[in-house]
Structures are given as structure tokens and as C-alpha cells.
Design a protein around this motif. Sequence first.
Motif, PDB file in Angstrom:
ATOM      1  N   UNK A 155      -7.119 -22.118  43.146  1.00 43.50           N
ATOM      2  CA  UNK A 155      -7.631 -22.777  44.336  1.00 43.50           C
ATOM      3  C   UNK A 155      -6.630 -22.501  45.457  1.00 43.50           C
ATOM      4  N   UNK A 156      -6.745 -23.209  46.570  1.00 39.02           N
ATOM      5  CA  UNK A 156      -5.801 -23.006  47.661  1.00 39.02           C
ATOM      6  C   UNK A 156      -4.402 -23.353  47.160  1.00 39.02           C
ATOM      7  N   UNK A 157      -3.421 -22.525  47.519  1.00 37.00           N
ATOM      8  CA  UNK A 157      -2.056 -22.651  47.010  1.00 37.00           C
ATOM      9  C   UNK A 157      -1.171 -23.259  48.088  1.00 37.00           C
ATOM     10  N   UNK A 189      -6.091 -28.172  45.277  1.00 36.73           N
ATOM     11  CA  UNK A 189      -4.851 -27.439  45.592  1.00 36.73           C
ATOM     12  C   UNK A 189      -3.896 -27.346  44.411  1.00 36.73           C
ATOM     13  N   UNK A 190      -3.240 -26.194  44.308  1.00 36.16           N
ATOM     14  CA  UNK A 190      -2.300 -25.948  43.214  1.00 36.16           C
ATOM     15  C   UNK A 190      -0.954 -25.544  43.802  1.00 36.16           C
ATOM     16  N   UNK A 214      -6.873 -21.788  37.908  1.00 36.61           N
ATOM     17  CA  UNK A 214      -5.529 -22.270  38.244  1.00 36.61           C
ATOM     18  C   UNK A 214      -5.654 -23.318  39.349  1.00 36.61           C
ATOM     19  N   UNK A 215      -5.638 -24.574  38.950  1.00 34.37           N
ATOM     20  CA  UNK A 215      -5.897 -25.672  39.881  1.00 34.37           C
ATOM     21  C   UNK A 215      -4.939 -26.824  39.656  1.00 34.37           C
ATOM     22  N   UNK A 216      -4.766 -27.631  40.695  1.00 30.29           N
ATOM     23  CA  UNK A 216      -4.006 -28.856  40.576  1.00 30.29           C
ATOM     24  C   UNK A 216      -4.844 -29.947  39.943  1.00 30.29           C
ATOM     25  N   UNK A 217      -4.285 -31.147  39.793  1.00 26.83           N
ATOM     26  CA  UNK A 217      -4.993 -32.212  39.098  1.00 26.83           C
ATOM     27  C   UNK A 217      -6.017 -32.966  39.943  1.00 26.83           C
ATOM     28  N   UNK A 218      -5.980 -32.799  41.282  1.00 26.65           N
ATOM     29  CA  UNK A 218      -6.824 -33.626  42.157  1.00 26.65           C
ATOM     30  C   UNK A 218      -7.683 -32.780  43.089  1.00 26.65           C
ATOM     31  N   UNK A 295      -0.045 -29.269  35.726  1.00 25.67           N
ATOM     32  CA  UNK A 295       0.019 -29.010  37.172  1.00 25.67           C
ATOM     33  C   UNK A 295       0.553 -30.198  37.959  1.00 25.67           C
ATOM     34  N   UNK A 296       1.307 -29.890  38.999  1.00 25.57           N
ATOM     35  CA  UNK A 296       1.887 -30.923  39.866  1.00 25.57           C
ATOM     36  C   UNK A 296       0.842 -31.437  40.837  1.00 25.57           C
ATOM     37  N   UNK A 297       0.904 -32.733  41.121  1.00 21.50           N
ATOM     38  CA  UNK A 297       0.028 -33.325  42.128  1.00 21.50           C
ATOM     39  C   UNK A 297       0.519 -32.962  43.519  1.00 21.50           C
TER      40      UNK A 297
END
Length: 312
Positions: A155-157, A189-190, A214-218, A295-297
Motif C-alpha cells: 500500500x502507500x509507504x 499505509x505500511x 504488504x500493508x500496515x495494520x490499519x 507491521x508497525x502502526x
Amino acid sequence: MNTILVLGGTGFVGAHVCEKLVRAGWHVTVPTRRRKNARHILHLPSLTVLEMDVHDPAALARAVQGHHAVVNLVAVLHGNAARFDAVHVALPKALAHACSAAQVRQLVHISALGADAQHPDAAPSDYLRSKSRGEAALQQAAASAPWQLTLLRPSVIFGAEDKFLNLFARLQTIAPVVPLAGADARFQPVWVQDVADAVVRSVAPTAPGGVVEVCGPNVYTLRQLVQLAGQLSGVNEGRGRPVIGLPQWMGRLQALAMECLPGEPLMSRDNLDSMRTPNVATGQHPGLAALGIIPAALPPIAQEYLRRHSAD
């Protein structure tokens, strides 16, 4: 020592990838048109910079020789269909051919959420159609190739030098309100360090290969991300600026006007078309957990970086 060629290693994500690969014991080669573009990674031990044009198939074939693995991070967000095709389709095709000729062991390609190799023409934008066709070309080549293919779809980095959150943070230091096209578009976002970790783990001998989302948690809307950027950067005493979502027709006019300005546009009509596909994990493919990454928030990490843009 294992050797790896990193295309796009001088960019925002590439610099983090190179640093982690060096720490993991790889000897890294980074091709670039001009050596000065790599000045921020020249300090890394066991890293070699190679001046060349990766879009020259003959030069690319020579560069791939002698490497155990290859990572392709080269991408563009703006342009016409021909530019997207050159970067996202022609380059992966040439790279696949070079990897087969050089008996490379693994190829990791950074694609994008919303890409669909099975139905490339169904994508709503030139960007996503080209990303989909690039994936399809690589998957077709991998079926009879000696190398294993991993397709990472981020997703967006976000990160210290990103052009997304930092852009909206800077805009809010000068604009009293933010008129926003595509305000309801959804993203997951990741963190750039998690993306870099995913690359490193994808070139490990035991890596599973295949498609990884490849994604963040939210999940956030674009409106929420813009508001968050303003809040975390301290604009308007930490409240950020008001965000006004534009109707579709007005958003497209705004994007058209931005396309007419010199340099890379802040947003294009093709960007808006891409946002019609939610930039979130589909659940149809493994995520970062499959690579052993939690993954980090966004807020705890982003706050560290966005404070640099605090309003006076």
C-alpha cells in the motif's frame, strides 16, 4: 558472499532496502544513471554503485551477471501510458530475460496493491494496468525460469523521506484549508522499514515466493491521512487544517490543473482513477505475517518523522 542487484536502490524505499541487505550480509550492487544519485548510500560497506541505464537491455543483462538475486524497485507514479509501459512492463520483461540468462536464483519485484496479473485490462488506471501487465509478464517468465519470483504489493509507504504524508504536512503549513480530491479513497499505509524487511526476507533461501500483500495494520481514508499528517506535524497547534472533500468533477478539474504545472504533479487524473480501487489488502494473498513481520502502526512511527514539519 551472496550478491544481489538492487534496481531503484537510490530511491526512498531502495536506500532502506540496501542498508538492511548489507546488514544481512549481502554484497549489494546498485545501478544508477549518475553516481551522485547514490551519495546517501555510498557509506554502506559491501555496496557497489554501477553507472548505467537499466532501461538498456544489453547493459541490464551485463549488470545481472554474477548475482544470486535481483530486486526491482523501479517505478513511476505519473506519466502517460507509454511511460508507464516502459517502466512497469518493458523493464520487468527485460529483467526476466536477463535473470534467466544469468541463472539468477531469486527475483523480487515491487508491484502495488490493486495490480491484478490475471485481469490486467480491468484496472481503472494506466498506472495499475501497467503494474498488472508487468506482473503478468514476470509470472509467465517465471513458469519456465530457474529463478523464484516474489511479487510484493505494498500500500502507500510512509517514512522519514516519503512524498505522501510529508507532502500533506508541508501543504498545511501554508494553506488555511485543504481542498482534497478522492477524500474517501481507502489506504492501508505500511512503514518503509517493514517493506525493506519484506524484501530481505523474500531473498532468503527459505522464502516462499508468490504474491505478498504488504500493508500496515490499519485502514484510513485519504481525508484521515491528510488530517493525521497535519496533526502529527503540529500544524494549527496540533489540530491540522480543515479538509474539504471535493466532488468527483471538481476533483478531476483540480487534478487537470495540477498536471499543467511544471514538474511532477501533486496529483493527476490517473492517480484519481487508481484510487477507485481500494488500496487495502484483499486477503486473497499472504500478508507480512507470512514473512514473520508484525507491521508497525502509522501514528507512533509517523509522529517521529512528521514533527520536523511543525508550524512556526
